[in-house]
Scaffold this motif. Structure first.
Motif, PDB file in Angstrom:
ATOM      1  N   GLN A  52      -3.507 -91.009  43.290  1.00 52.67           N
ATOM      2  CA  GLN A  52      -4.131 -91.575  42.085  1.00 52.67           C
ATOM      3  C   GLN A  52      -3.786 -93.054  41.945  1.00 52.67           C
ATOM      4  O   GLN A  52      -4.664 -93.879  41.668  1.00 52.67           O
ATOM      5  N   VAL A  53      -2.515 -93.387  42.131  1.00 50.13           N
ATOM      6  CA  VAL A  53      -2.090 -94.787  42.000  1.00 50.13           C
ATOM      7  C   VAL A  53      -2.740 -95.629  43.087  1.00 50.13           C
ATOM      8  O   VAL A  53      -3.210 -96.737  42.828  1.00 50.13           O
ATOM      9  N   TYR A  54      -2.793 -95.105  44.301  1.00 46.59           N
ATOM     10  CA  TYR A  54      -3.462 -95.837  45.380  1.00 46.59           C
ATOM     11  C   TYR A  54      -4.901 -96.148  44.978  1.00 46.59           C
ATOM     12  O   TYR A  54      -5.357 -97.289  45.100  1.00 46.59           O
ATOM     13  N   ASN A  55      -5.622 -95.144  44.508  1.00 47.22           N
ATOM     14  CA  ASN A  55      -7.033 -95.340  44.141  1.00 47.22           C
ATOM     15  C   ASN A  55      -7.208 -96.296  42.968  1.00 47.22           C
ATOM     16  O   ASN A  55      -8.186 -97.041  42.919  1.00 47.22           O
ATOM     17  N   GLU A  56      -6.280 -96.296  42.029  1.00 51.19           N
ATOM     18  CA  GLU A  56      -6.397 -97.131  40.833  1.00 51.19           C
ATOM     19  C   GLU A  56      -5.843 -98.543  41.017  1.00 51.19           C
ATOM     20  O   GLU A  56      -6.326 -99.478  40.381  1.00 51.19           O
ATOM     21  N   VAL A  57      -4.815 -98.702  41.849  1.00 53.97           N
ATOM     22  CA  VAL A  57      -4.107 -99.986  41.919  1.00 53.97           C
ATOM     23  C   VAL A  57      -4.121-100.595  43.319  1.00 53.97           C
ATOM     24  O   VAL A  57      -4.432-101.768  43.487  1.00 53.97           O
ATOM     25  N   CYS A  58      -3.782 -99.809  44.309  1.00 56.32           N
ATOM     26  CA  CYS A  58      -3.511-100.326  45.652  1.00 56.32           C
ATOM     27  C   CYS A  58      -4.763-100.528  46.505  1.00 56.32           C
ATOM     28  O   CYS A  58      -4.780-101.379  47.406  1.00 56.32           O
ATOM     29  N   PHE A  59      -5.786 -99.733  46.227  1.00 58.48           N
ATOM     30  CA  PHE A  59      -7.011 -99.698  47.029  1.00 58.48           C
ATOM     31  C   PHE A  59      -7.600-101.086  47.268  1.00 58.48           C
ATOM     32  O   PHE A  59      -8.009-101.409  48.385  1.00 58.48           O
ATOM     33  N   SER A  60      -7.654-101.900  46.233  1.00 58.03           N
ATOM     34  CA  SER A  60      -8.366-103.183  46.334  1.00 58.03           C
ATOM     35  C   SER A  60      -7.803-104.094  47.422  1.00 58.03           C
ATOM     36  O   SER A  60      -8.561-104.851  48.028  1.00 58.03           O
ATOM     37  N   CYS A  61      -6.522-104.024  47.699  1.00 59.55           N
ATOM     38  CA  CYS A  61      -5.943-104.857  48.763  1.00 59.55           C
ATOM     39  C   CYS A  61      -5.705-104.081  50.054  1.00 59.55           C
ATOM     40  O   CYS A  61      -5.917-104.611  51.139  1.00 59.55           O
ATOM     41  N   HIS A  62      -5.241-102.842  49.938  1.00 57.07           N
ATOM     42  CA  HIS A  62      -4.840-102.092  51.123  1.00 57.07           C
ATOM     43  C   HIS A  62      -5.999-101.442  51.865  1.00 57.07           C
ATOM     44  O   HIS A  62      -5.831-101.042  53.022  1.00 57.07           O
ATOM     45  N   MET A  97       0.806 -93.834  50.968  1.00 53.04           N
ATOM     46  CA  MET A  97       0.211 -94.723  51.965  1.00 53.04           C
ATOM     47  C   MET A  97       0.950 -94.637  53.295  1.00 53.04           C
ATOM     48  O   MET A  97       0.317 -94.586  54.360  1.00 53.04           O
ATOM     49  N   ALA A  98       2.280 -94.609  53.252  1.00 50.24           N
ATOM     50  CA  ALA A  98       3.059 -94.525  54.492  1.00 50.24           C
ATOM     51  C   ALA A  98       2.791 -93.203  55.209  1.00 50.24           C
ATOM     52  O   ALA A  98       2.648 -93.180  56.440  1.00 50.24           O
ATOM     53  N   SER A  99       2.700 -92.132  54.450  1.00 46.14           N
ATOM     54  CA  SER A  99       2.460 -90.825  55.084  1.00 46.14           C
ATOM     55  C   SER A  99       1.066 -90.747  55.712  1.00 46.14           C
ATOM     56  O   SER A  99       0.869 -90.055  56.708  1.00 46.14           O
ATOM     57  N   GLN A 100       0.123 -91.477  55.166  1.00 46.76           N
ATOM     58  CA  GLN A 100      -1.229 -91.496  55.723  1.00 46.76           C
ATOM     59  C   GLN A 100      -1.327 -92.377  56.972  1.00 46.76           C
ATOM     60  O   GLN A 100      -2.346 -92.388  57.647  1.00 46.76           O
ATOM     61  N   LEU A 145       7.891 -97.260  38.025  1.00 47.54           N
ATOM     62  CA  LEU A 145       8.493 -97.299  39.357  1.00 47.54           C
ATOM     63  C   LEU A 145       8.277 -95.986  40.107  1.00 47.54           C
ATOM     64  O   LEU A 145       7.949 -95.992  41.292  1.00 47.54           O
ATOM     65  N   ALA A 146       8.434 -94.864  39.429  1.00 45.22           N
ATOM     66  CA  ALA A 146       8.259 -93.568  40.105  1.00 45.22           C
ATOM     67  C   ALA A 146       6.827 -93.409  40.619  1.00 45.22           C
ATOM     68  O   ALA A 146       6.619 -92.882  41.719  1.00 45.22           O
ATOM     69  N   GLU A 147       5.839 -93.872  39.858  1.00 46.28           N
ATOM     70  CA  GLU A 147       4.448 -93.774  40.309  1.00 46.28           C
ATOM     71  C   GLU A 147       4.189 -94.728  41.473  1.00 46.28           C
ATOM     72  O   GLU A 147       3.509 -94.385  42.441  1.00 46.28           O
ATOM     73  N   PHE A 148       4.748 -95.938  41.365  1.00 48.80           N
ATOM     74  CA  PHE A 148       4.626 -96.908  42.449  1.00 48.80           C
ATOM     75  C   PHE A 148       5.227 -96.325  43.730  1.00 48.80           C
ATOM     76  O   PHE A 148       4.626 -96.403  44.804  1.00 48.80           O
ATOM     77  N   ALA A 149       6.419 -95.723  43.603  1.00 48.61           N
ATOM     78  CA  ALA A 149       7.093 -95.144  44.759  1.00 48.61           C
ATOM     79  C   ALA A 149       6.279 -94.014  45.370  1.00 48.61           C
ATOM     80  O   ALA A 149       6.244 -93.851  46.599  1.00 48.61           O
ATOM     81  N   ARG A 150       5.615 -93.250  44.539  1.00 54.26           N
ATOM     82  CA  ARG A 150       4.747 -92.184  45.048  1.00 54.26           C
ATOM     83  C   ARG A 150       3.573 -92.785  45.830  1.00 54.26           C
ATOM     84  O   ARG A 150       3.167 -92.240  46.865  1.00 54.26           O
ATOM     85  N   ALA A 151       3.029 -93.884  45.346  1.00 55.39           N
ATOM     86  CA  ALA A 151       1.901 -94.520  46.044  1.00 55.39           C
ATOM     87  C   ALA A 151       2.335 -95.054  47.400  1.00 55.39           C
ATOM     88  O   ALA A 151       1.611 -94.901  48.393  1.00 55.39           O
TER      89      ALA A 151
END
Length: 158
Positions: free
Chosen positions: A36-46, A105-108, A95-101
């Motif tokens: 969820q965090v990846y899709n909402e926050v990280c996606f645009s750059c990563h 990403m690393a696991s993918q 921080l916990a949500e960021f760490a999950r993201a």
């Protein structure tokens, strides 16, 4: 002594106790998943590798970062690293949500990373604090250098 103030005391105390009980009984907001965090926050750059961000799912991009370890990479990214802003540019991100993201990403990209447990979160917080201390010292050294340069400029008058 002000008797009206004393008379109000039980009401004030009762109100404070009721507020505290409500705050404790209010359900905590569940943490978002790494996806969820990846899709909402990280996606645009990563997704595309903006400013050399490691691309989602790209093993070559992620391999050296995964090698740093989950605590190190997460902590450094949390406080901001290279072109990445602190908290991924989202100031209210937990921080916990960021760490999950980061784990997602690393696991993918080939890492065997899981959502961080309490022990890992402790390591991440410790490393983030150390990284910030280092950054603060570096910034203070730069500030001293600027003051020194300003003094030199003041002495060199054309």
């Amino acid at each position: 002594m002000n008797t009206s103030l004393i008379a109000c005391l039980p009401i004030v105390v009762g109100s404070l106790l009721a507020q505290a009980a409500h705050a404790e009984s209010a359900p905590a907001t569940p943490l978002k998943s790494g996806k969820q965090v990846y899709n909402e926050v990280c996606f645009s750059c990563h997704k595309t590798g903006v400013a050399h961000a490691p691309r989602f799912g790209n093993k070559a991009d992620w391999a050296p970062l995964i090698a740093e370890g989950q605590d190190i990479l997460t902590a450094h990214a949390w406080v901001g690293v290279r072109a990445m802003p602190a908290k991924g540019g989202k100031p209210d991100l937990k921080l916990a949500e960021f760490a999950r993201a980061v784990a997602f990403m690393a696991s993918q990209a080939g890492g065997n990373w899981k959502d961080p447990d309490a022990g890992m979160m402790h390591k991440i917080r410790k490393e983030a604090e150390e990284r910030l201390e280092k950054s603060i010292k570096e910034a203070e050294a730069m500030k001293k250098e600027l003051h020194r340069l300003n003094e030199q400029d003041d002495l060199v008058v054309p």
